[in-house]
Design a protein around this motif. Structure first.
Motif, mmCIF file in Angstrom:
data_model
loop_
_atom_site.group_PDB
_atom_site.id
_atom_site.type_symbol
_atom_site.label_atom_id
_atom_site.label_comp_id
_atom_site.label_asym_id
_atom_site.label_seq_id
_atom_site.Cartn_x
_atom_site.Cartn_y
_atom_site.Cartn_z
ATOM 1 N N THR A 105 0.421 53.309 -38.532
ATOM 2 C CA THR A 105 0.909 53.101 -37.166
ATOM 3 C C THR A 105 -0.040 52.140 -36.464
ATOM 4 N N ASP A 106 0.432 51.507 -35.428
ATOM 5 C CA ASP A 106 -0.404 50.593 -34.657
ATOM 6 C C ASP A 106 -1.306 51.372 -33.710
ATOM 7 N N TRP A 107 -2.457 50.820 -33.446
ATOM 8 C CA TRP A 107 -3.348 51.374 -32.426
ATOM 9 C C TRP A 107 -3.065 50.615 -31.150
ATOM 10 N N ASN A 108 -2.658 51.321 -30.123
ATOM 11 C CA ASN A 108 -2.374 50.655 -28.865
ATOM 12 C C ASN A 108 -3.274 51.180 -27.749
ATOM 13 N N GLY A 109 -4.466 51.620 -28.138
ATOM 14 C CA GLY A 109 -5.441 52.055 -27.152
ATOM 15 C C GLY A 109 -6.065 50.864 -26.456
ATOM 16 N N GLU A 110 -6.381 51.032 -25.193
ATOM 17 C CA GLU A 110 -6.957 49.947 -24.404
ATOM 18 C C GLU A 110 -8.484 49.985 -24.396
ATOM 19 N N ASN A 111 -9.049 51.114 -24.756
ATOM 20 C CA ASN A 111 -10.478 51.316 -24.590
ATOM 21 C C ASN A 111 -11.210 51.310 -25.927
ATOM 22 N N ALA A 112 -12.520 51.091 -25.851
ATOM 23 C CA ALA A 112 -13.364 51.098 -27.036
ATOM 24 C C ALA A 112 -13.489 52.526 -27.573
ATOM 25 N N VAL A 113 -13.640 52.647 -28.885
ATOM 26 C CA VAL A 113 -13.661 53.947 -29.547
ATOM 27 C C VAL A 113 -15.030 54.183 -30.193
ATOM 28 N N ILE A 114 -15.524 55.401 -30.025
ATOM 29 C CA ILE A 114 -16.744 55.841 -30.702
ATOM 30 C C ILE A 114 -16.379 57.052 -31.547
ATOM 31 N N ARG A 115 -16.757 57.013 -32.805
ATOM 32 C CA ARG A 115 -16.497 58.139 -33.716
ATOM 33 C C ARG A 115 -17.796 58.909 -33.907
ATOM 34 N N LEU A 116 -17.688 60.225 -33.811
ATOM 35 C CA LEU A 116 -18.840 61.102 -34.013
ATOM 36 C C LEU A 116 -18.607 62.018 -35.196
ATOM 37 N N ASN A 117 -19.645 62.285 -35.922
ATOM 38 C CA ASN A 117 -19.666 63.373 -36.888
ATOM 39 C C ASN A 117 -20.782 64.291 -36.426
ATOM 40 N N ILE A 118 -20.430 65.482 -36.003
ATOM 41 C CA ILE A 118 -21.412 66.420 -35.484
ATOM 42 C C ILE A 118 -22.001 67.202 -36.652
ATOM 43 N N GLY A 119 -23.310 67.187 -36.710
ATOM 44 C CA GLY A 119 -24.015 67.869 -37.783
ATOM 45 C C GLY A 119 -24.500 69.243 -37.366
ATOM 46 N N LEU A 120 -25.647 69.620 -37.879
ATOM 47 C CA LEU A 120 -26.185 70.965 -37.655
ATOM 48 C C LEU A 120 -27.318 71.001 -36.632
ATOM 49 N N GLU A 121 -27.564 69.901 -35.940
ATOM 50 C CA GLU A 121 -28.586 69.914 -34.899
ATOM 51 C C GLU A 121 -28.139 70.824 -33.754
ATOM 52 N N ASP A 122 -29.073 71.173 -32.886
ATOM 53 C CA ASP A 122 -28.756 72.012 -31.737
ATOM 54 C C ASP A 122 -27.742 71.301 -30.837
ATOM 55 N N THR A 123 -26.684 71.995 -30.488
ATOM 56 C CA THR A 123 -25.606 71.393 -29.688
ATOM 57 C C THR A 123 -26.109 70.894 -28.337
ATOM 58 N N SER A 124 -26.966 71.665 -27.684
ATOM 59 C CA SER A 124 -27.469 71.230 -26.380
ATOM 60 C C SER A 124 -28.325 69.970 -26.502
ATOM 61 N N ASP A 125 -29.044 69.813 -27.606
ATOM 62 C CA ASP A 125 -29.815 68.586 -27.829
ATOM 63 C C ASP A 125 -28.884 67.387 -28.023
ATOM 64 N N LEU A 126 -27.793 67.587 -28.764
ATOM 65 C CA LEU A 126 -26.834 66.494 -28.981
ATOM 66 C C LEU A 126 -26.153 66.103 -27.675
#
Length: 139
Positions: A105-126
């Protein structure tokens, strides 16, 4: 093969942390949209809900800004590595350009995209790391 013994525990922890961070990102003014399938607002949520009972640490969000701003946010992160190596125990971030790579499918988003992979670090630190990077971008 050794990693398989702890994979269930790791995926559960990463999925829970990612959902917490995704919900937090929804409250940030610079964030236009959070693309996490476990969020009811996400396109495809109903399919995810039908077929899955959990989620991983991988999701994306769009920012109100261009690719340069997304790259600056990623560059300002201190706890996140930069890379595509999803599935490890460390958190990663990467600006992505779905319009160049989508084929079904086409991407029709207007804004820039950031992809995250959340690991095992402390959530509040991230979250604190993301906060300082977003604040820097908002300048």
């Amino acid at each position: 093969a050794r990693g398989l013994r702890t994979m269930g525990v790791r995926l559960k922890a990463q999925g829970e942390a990612a959902l917490e961070i995704a919900k937090w990102l929804q409250t940030q003014d610079i964030v236009a949209q959070v693309l996490h399938p476990a969020l009811p607002e996400c396109p495809g949520h109903e399919i995810w809900k039908r077929d899955f009972n959990g989620s991983s640490g991988l999701f994306s969000f769009t920012i109100k800004g261009d690719a340069a701003k997304a790259a600056a946010i990623v560059d300002a992160l201190q706890l996140f590595g930069i890379g595509y190596s999803w599935g490890g125990f460390e958190s990663l971030a990467l600006p992505v350009y779905p319009e160049k790579y989508r084929s079904a499918t086409d991407w029709n988003g207007e804004n820039a995209v950031i992809r995250l992979n959340i690991g095992l670090e402390d959530t509040s630190d991230l979250i604190a790391d993301l906060q300082q990077a977003l604040d820097m971008a908002n300048g």
